[in-house]
Design an enzyme around this catalytic site. Sequence first.
Site, PDB file in Angstrom:
ATOM      1  N   CYS A   1      22.087  34.576  23.605  1.00 55.97           N
ATOM      2  CA  CYS A   1      21.748  33.171  23.882  1.00 55.97           C
ATOM      3  C   CYS A   1      22.808  32.676  22.503  1.00 55.97           C
ATOM      4  O   CYS A   1      22.228  32.689  21.266  1.00 55.97           O
ATOM      5  CB  CYS A   1      20.464  32.777  23.572  1.00 55.97           C
TER       6      CYS A   1
ATOM      7  N   CYS B   1      21.221  29.531  20.894  1.00 59.37           N
ATOM      8  CA  CYS B   1      20.032  29.838  19.805  1.00 59.37           C
ATOM      9  C   CYS B   1      20.469  30.588  18.506  1.00 59.37           C
ATOM     10  O   CYS B   1      20.069  30.135  17.563  1.00 59.37           O
ATOM     11  CB  CYS B   1      19.037  30.856  20.486  1.00 59.37           C
ATOM     12  N   ASP B   2      21.449  31.411  18.701  1.00 59.70           N
ATOM     13  CA  ASP B   2      21.701  32.421  17.531  1.00 59.70           C
ATOM     14  C   ASP B   2      23.274  32.099  17.029  1.00 59.70           C
ATOM     15  O   ASP B   2      23.480  32.716  15.955  1.00 59.70           O
ATOM     16  CB  ASP B   2      21.724  33.740  17.858  1.00 59.70           C
TER      17      ASP B   2
END
Length: 304
Positions: A131, A134-135
């Site tokens: 992701c 997200c990261d």
Amino acid sequence: MVDLAVIGAGPAGITAAIYALRAGLSVAVCEKNVYGGQTSIIENIENYPGIEKISGFDFAEILFNQAKNFGAKFIFDEVNKVDLKSEIKKISFKNREPLETKTVVIANGLKRRLLGCKGEKEFAGRGVSYCATCDGAFFKDKKVAVVGGGNTALEDALYLANICSEVTLIVRKDHFRAENFLVNTVKNKENINICFESRIEEIIGDKKVEKIRVASQDSPETKDIDGVFIAIGYEPDNEIYRGQIEMTESGYFVADESCKTSAEGVYVAGDCRIKPFRQIATAVSDGAVAGSNASSFVISGSVK
Ligand SMILES: Cc1cc2nc3c(=O)[nH]c(=O)nc-3n(C[C@H](O)[C@H](O)[C@H](O)COP(=O)(O)OP(=O)(O)OC[C@H]3O[C@@H](n4cnc5c(N)ncnc54)[C@H](O)[C@@H]3O)c2cc1C
């Protein structure tokens, strides 16, 4: 016992819950991860009718609150076994007592497809990510690789190119499978290197990712890299239902627009069922149909 157990708190599952709650059913929604499903990782949703632009996080929050305010009971645990053949169905969980229910809506979405190379599992969460939104921020000014040739991989590469110093896009085929405007933007981005006809053989490191070994038509090479983002698509995750509900060879539930399955009182909704187009709009459409059919099943007295 509840009237309806919904498995999955993505858009399909929550919509099914809302329709059933408004018809007067008692509803438990079972979720193994976070509510909102895949929408929780979408940076911005811009194609859902009636909402011009919303972050996936905010969309998930609204869905959750709407169902909760109608009286849905949320159970945050993984469903790991089901008995759908009896009149009263049983849902078993990883960490809590089983739940009995008159009807079931399975809306468990899809799972990420894994690359399957050496090092992928070992370094998951330590440089290997699925992701970018997200990261990505953990890799500011670092070198990363993105694996995949579809829309998601190209969107991830563009997103990461604004954070990272260098993005290597590793594509198995000799072309992309993505929308033209994405392909053109990626090709014109200075810090994205594209490697067609290539695949990662091994992800290497000590405590975290340090290198990847890439096999390609040219000579195989080892590259210094800090992060690997895998974006090669999704696949069904329906194994626990095998033998109880009809499925296609590739593992999707067989159900038409009625969302009814081969098991009485069991419905499927959203990405998990066979369908031509998997989006939020089509997931909520299924959820409405499944929730409404489950309600009719209970109200008609089909279960004593
Ligand atoms: C990166 C990305 C961007 C996207 N962008 C868009 C977009 O802009 N517009 C759009 O319309 N669509 C978009 N989509 C697609 C859209 O998000 C999906 O089609 C939609 O979320 C499907 O909804 P669903 O409810 O069927 O499944 P999901 O959203 O996948 O929800 C399923 C839920 O079930 C849970 N679950 C699974 N198994 C179990 C179990 N055993 N026990 C308990 N819970 C379980 C999961 O944790 C998950 O929360 C995007 C998808 C991705 C990945």
